[in-house]
Design a protein around this motif. Structure first.
Motif, short mmCIF file in Angstrom:
data_model
loop_
_atom_site.label_atom_id
_atom_site.label_comp_id
_atom_site.label_asym_id
_atom_site.label_seq_id
_atom_site.Cartn_x
_atom_site.Cartn_y
_atom_site.Cartn_z
N LEU A 108 -35.62 23.35 -33.98
CA LEU A 108 -35.57 23.01 -35.40
C LEU A 108 -36.92 23.29 -36.08
O LEU A 108 -36.96 23.84 -37.18
CB LEU A 108 -35.19 21.53 -35.57
CG LEU A 108 -35.08 21.02 -37.00
CD1 LEU A 108 -33.95 21.72 -37.72
CD2 LEU A 108 -34.86 19.53 -36.99
N PHE A 109 -38.00 22.95 -35.41
CA PHE A 109 -39.33 23.20 -35.95
C PHE A 109 -39.56 24.70 -36.14
O PHE A 109 -40.05 25.14 -37.18
CB PHE A 109 -40.40 22.61 -35.02
CG PHE A 109 -41.80 23.00 -35.40
CD1 PHE A 109 -42.42 22.44 -36.51
CD2 PHE A 109 -42.51 23.93 -34.65
CE1 PHE A 109 -43.71 22.80 -36.86
CE2 PHE A 109 -43.79 24.30 -34.98
CZ PHE A 109 -44.39 23.73 -36.10
N LEU A 110 -39.20 25.49 -35.13
CA LEU A 110 -39.41 26.94 -35.23
C LEU A 110 -38.53 27.56 -36.31
O LEU A 110 -38.96 28.49 -37.01
CB LEU A 110 -39.14 27.60 -33.87
CG LEU A 110 -40.17 27.30 -32.79
CD1 LEU A 110 -39.72 27.90 -31.47
CD2 LEU A 110 -41.54 27.81 -33.18
N LEU A 111 -37.31 27.06 -36.48
CA LEU A 111 -36.45 27.57 -37.55
C LEU A 111 -37.02 27.21 -38.92
O LEU A 111 -36.93 28.01 -39.86
CB LEU A 111 -35.03 27.04 -37.39
CG LEU A 111 -34.23 27.65 -36.24
CD1 LEU A 111 -32.88 26.95 -36.10
CD2 LEU A 111 -34.04 29.14 -36.44
N CYS A 112 -37.61 26.04 -39.05
CA CYS A 112 -38.25 25.66 -40.31
C CYS A 112 -39.45 26.55 -40.61
O CYS A 112 -39.65 26.96 -41.75
CB CYS A 112 -38.67 24.19 -40.27
SG CYS A 112 -37.30 23.04 -40.35
N VAL A 113 -40.24 26.85 -39.58
CA VAL A 113 -41.38 27.75 -39.76
C VAL A 113 -40.90 29.14 -40.15
O VAL A 113 -41.48 29.78 -41.04
CB VAL A 113 -42.24 27.78 -38.48
CG1 VAL A 113 -43.29 28.87 -38.55
CG2 VAL A 113 -42.91 26.43 -38.27
N LEU A 114 -39.82 29.61 -39.52
CA LEU A 114 -39.26 30.92 -39.87
C LEU A 114 -38.75 30.92 -41.30
O LEU A 114 -38.96 31.89 -42.05
CB LEU A 114 -38.13 31.28 -38.90
CG LEU A 114 -37.43 32.60 -39.14
CD1 LEU A 114 -38.40 33.76 -38.94
CD2 LEU A 114 -36.23 32.74 -38.24
N VAL B 96 -40.04 33.30 -44.42
CA VAL B 96 -39.15 34.14 -45.22
C VAL B 96 -39.29 33.80 -46.70
O VAL B 96 -39.33 34.69 -47.56
CB VAL B 96 -37.69 33.99 -44.74
CG1 VAL B 96 -36.71 34.62 -45.71
CG2 VAL B 96 -37.53 34.60 -43.35
N LEU B 97 -39.37 32.51 -47.02
CA LEU B 97 -39.53 32.11 -48.42
C LEU B 97 -40.87 32.57 -48.98
O LEU B 97 -40.96 32.98 -50.14
CB LEU B 97 -39.39 30.59 -48.56
CG LEU B 97 -37.98 30.04 -48.41
CD1 LEU B 97 -38.01 28.52 -48.43
CD2 LEU B 97 -37.08 30.57 -49.50
N PHE B 98 -41.91 32.48 -48.18
CA PHE B 98 -43.24 32.87 -48.65
C PHE B 98 -43.33 34.37 -48.87
O PHE B 98 -43.92 34.83 -49.83
CB PHE B 98 -44.30 32.42 -47.64
CG PHE B 98 -45.69 32.83 -48.01
CD1 PHE B 98 -46.37 32.21 -49.04
CD2 PHE B 98 -46.32 33.85 -47.33
CE1 PHE B 98 -47.66 32.58 -49.39
CE2 PHE B 98 -47.61 34.24 -47.67
CZ PHE B 98 -48.28 33.61 -48.70
N GLY B 99 -42.75 35.14 -47.99
CA GLY B 99 -42.85 36.59 -48.09
C GLY B 99 -41.70 37.24 -48.83
O GLY B 99 -41.64 38.47 -48.92
N GLY B 100 -40.79 36.45 -49.39
CA GLY B 100 -39.61 37.01 -50.04
C GLY B 100 -39.89 37.79 -51.31
O GLY B 100 -39.19 38.76 -51.61
N GLY B 101 -40.89 37.42 -52.08
CA GLY B 101 -41.11 38.06 -53.37
C GLY B 101 -42.18 39.13 -53.35
O GLY B 101 -42.58 39.63 -54.40
#
Length: 52
Positions: A33-39, A43-48
């Motif tokens: 769960l922690f690793l999926l949250c980090v992933l 993705v949200l940070f690098g999405g734009g």
């Protein structure tokens, strides 16, 4: 004599278990769960951003 006492202490500590050992599925699920949250944060940070 000290080495044999140390070896006996290590063996005795390895044989004793806690009354309620922690379930390894809970630990693995928490880490997953922690690793999926980090992933997801990555993705949200690098999405734009544009690719260069």
């Amino acid at each position: 004599m000290l080495i044999s006492q140390t070896a006996l202490a290590v063996i005795q500590a390895a044989e004793t278990t806690s009354p309620e050992p922690v379930n390894h599925w809970i630990i693995g699920g928490g880490i997953l769960l922690f690793l999926l949250c980090v992933l997801g944060a990555l993705v949200l940070f690098g999405g734009g951003r544009d690719h260069t």
